[in-house]
Each structure stands twice: as structure tokens, then as C-alpha cells.
Design a protein around this motif. Structure first.
Motif, short mmCIF file in Angstrom:
data_model
loop_
_atom_site.label_atom_id
_atom_site.label_comp_id
_atom_site.label_asym_id
_atom_site.label_seq_id
_atom_site.Cartn_x
_atom_site.Cartn_y
_atom_site.Cartn_z
N LYS A 1 0.80 -1.15 -0.10
CA LYS A 1 -0.04 -0.04 0.03
C LYS A 1 0.82 1.21 -0.01
O LYS A 1 2.02 1.26 0.78
CB LYS A 1 -0.81 -0.26 1.15
N SER A 2 0.50 2.20 -0.95
CA SER A 2 1.32 3.29 -1.01
C SER A 2 1.07 4.29 0.10
O SER A 2 0.02 4.15 0.73
CB SER A 2 1.10 3.95 -2.48
N PRO B 1 -0.54 7.70 1.53
CA PRO B 1 -1.78 8.51 0.99
C PRO B 1 -1.34 9.71 0.22
O PRO B 1 -0.33 10.33 0.54
CB PRO B 1 -2.24 9.10 2.52
N GLY C 1 -3.43 3.93 -5.58
CA GLY C 1 -2.95 3.82 -4.21
C GLY C 1 -1.93 2.69 -3.80
O GLY C 1 -1.82 2.41 -2.87
#
Length: 276
Positions: free
Chosen positions: A224-225, A227, A251
Motif C-alpha cells: 500500500k502506497s 496517502p 494507491g
């Protein structure tokens, strides 16, 4: 005591090193290390990394602030009053059982591979006290080092969860926080072997492992990148004998990993991006 069952092997062994597991889990991990060469290698690397990280942290705490910097803070125009407090050293404290810190330092050393990674050097500063310098690593460096280790394992050690387990998608989605569809790459000549859960840049990473007819190992990894991270085009990079194509999408950070000699990695990455 920490309950590490169900977590990644590196996490469990790091907690074991710091004495943060109960007696039952301690015996279980010792039995695993005794029979599993891979687990034994990870344990040895974590122990070495723990010692290295503690030594580096100790040296950092005891390094005095250069006098020139103190003067600049106190006398320079627009100096921040809050910055005037100067700490010249810090006393060594008793051992703190904080196994996540040990894990971070240990995994850093595990992934160094003896050539790059966490480096602390001493450089002069106008004749003043040396300062600490650490080289920067990205999650792709971590993934490359993982791939270099796991791609050389035998078939039964290649993955953590075999392809026959139909819970892979739900397990990795819950662990990484990313919903995905398992790519079918049969038309690309790749057979799905199974999956692993990794740690890179301090975050959980899903790793899907594939093999071609020649026995070459390919991997799809994602996490997960942060935000607000914008989508990006595919970028190719090399890590010695390993080729990587990475991109950002919705994302999530993705990378496809394979042998540097493979000429079809771009087509593979396109197929993965379209189906995952």
C-alpha cells in the motif's frame, strides 16, 4: 510477552531473540530453526543485524554536536529558540525489550547482502567532530535482496503458502491492505507456485511467485502506497542480475521481478497491471 503466531518469520524470530515470546512458542521456533536451513539463516542474520544496529545506535547517541553548529544555532539570524538546547551525549541505558526496533535494524542488515545498505561512516566537518551518514534504501532494494535469496530455494522452500491454498488472496489482502486478483500468467509461460508475506521499507508486502519452463523464478510484489501518492508510469531498473519494472496505480506500489536476461519482462508487467 508478544504473540507472534501468524506473523512473518522475520518478525517471529526477532521477537524470539529479544525474549518476547512465551515458552511454548520459544520451543516451537527452536524446533523450526533446528530443522529448517532457511529459518536458521534468517535467525543468524537477525542476530548479526541486532548487534550491528545496537552498536550504530549507541555511537549515534554518544556523538557530540559540532561546536560550529552550536554557534550557528545560537548566533545566526532567525535562529529557532527551540533549537538552542544542545545534547552532547546520552548515557547508555539498560537493554530495552523493544523488538520492533531490533527487527528494523536486523532486517536492514539481512537485506544488505554484504555490498550496500545501512552504512555508517565518519567524515570530517571543518576539523570538527565527525558526523554519521546512512545510505538511503528503497523498498525495491529490499525486494531485490529478498528475491535473490528466495529464488534460489528448492521447490518446497520457494514459497510460504503453496498455490494449492485457495486462501492466498484473502490472506494477503488482509495482511497488506490491498485487494487484488491473482494474475493467471499461463499464456506468458509462467506457472503460479505460491506466495509469501515480506517486510520492505517497514511495511508488509505481498509476494506472488511464478516459474517458467526453464525454472527461472519471477515475482509480483505490491504494498500500500503512502496517502496521496500519484499514479506513475512503469519504470525499469536493474539490481545486478535482477531486473525490475515498478509502477504506482490506485494507491498501490507494484513491481515485477525477474532475471535480467529475460527480454519479455515488460510484456509481463503490462499483463500484470491489466489483471491484478
Amino acid at each position: 510477552m508478544q504473540n507472534t503466531k501468524g506473523l512473518a518469520l522475520e518478525v517471529r524470530l526477532s521477537a524470539y531473540i529479544d525474549g518476547e515470546v512465551d515458552e511454548t512458542e520459544r520451543k516451537e521456533l527452536e524446533q523450526l530453526v533446528a530443522r529448517d536451513d532457511e529459518a536458521r539463516l534468517v535467525l543468524e542474520m537477525l542476530k548479526a543485524g541486532n548487534a550491528f544496529g545496537n552498536k550504530a545506535f549507541e555511537e549515534f547517541l554518544h556523538d557530540p554536536v559540532p561546536l560550529s553548529l552550536v554557534r550557528q544555532i545560537k548566533q545566526g539570524p532567525g535562529a529557532n529558540p527551540k533549537a538552542e538546547r544542545v545534547v552532547t551525549s546520552a548515557p547508555r541505558q539498560a537493554k530495552v525489550r523493544l523488538w520492533p526496533r531490533a527487527l528494523a535494524a536486523s532486517i536492514a542488515l539481512l537485506l544488505i547482502g554484504g555490498s550496500t545498505g545501512f552504512i555508517i561512516g565518519k567524515t570530517g566537518n571543518d576539523g570538527m567532530t565527525p558526523t554519521n551518514v546512512a545510505s538511503a534504501r528503497t523498498w525495491l532494494d529490499d525486494i531485490a535482496d529478498y528475491h535473490r535469496i528466495y529464488s534460489r530455494q528448492t521447490a518446497e522452500r520457494l514459497v510460504e503458502v503453496p498455490a494449492t491454498d485457495d486462501r492466498i488472496e484473502s490472506w494477503l489482502s488482509a495482511s497488506v491492505g490491498v485487494n487484488f486478483a491473482l494474475p493467471n500468467l499461463i499464456e506468458k509461460g509462467l506457472t503460479f507456485e505460491g506466495a509469501r508475506l515480506l517486510v520492505a521499507a517497514g511495511k508488509p508486502v505481498a509476494q506472488l511467485m511464478y516459474k517458467n519452463e526453464d525454472g527461472d523464478v519471477f515475482a509480483i510484489c505490491f504494498l500500500k502506497s503512502k496517502p496521496g501518492t500519484a499514479d506513475s508510469k512503469m519504470t525499469e531498473s536493474m539490481r545486478d542480475d535482477i531486473a525490475m519494472i515498478s509502477w504506482q496505480k490506485s494507491g498501490v506500489s507494484y513491481v515485477v521481478v525477474g532475471p535480467s536476461a529475460d527480454a519479455s519482462l515488460q510484456q509481463l508487467a503490462d499483463a500484470v497491471s491489466a489483471t491484478i
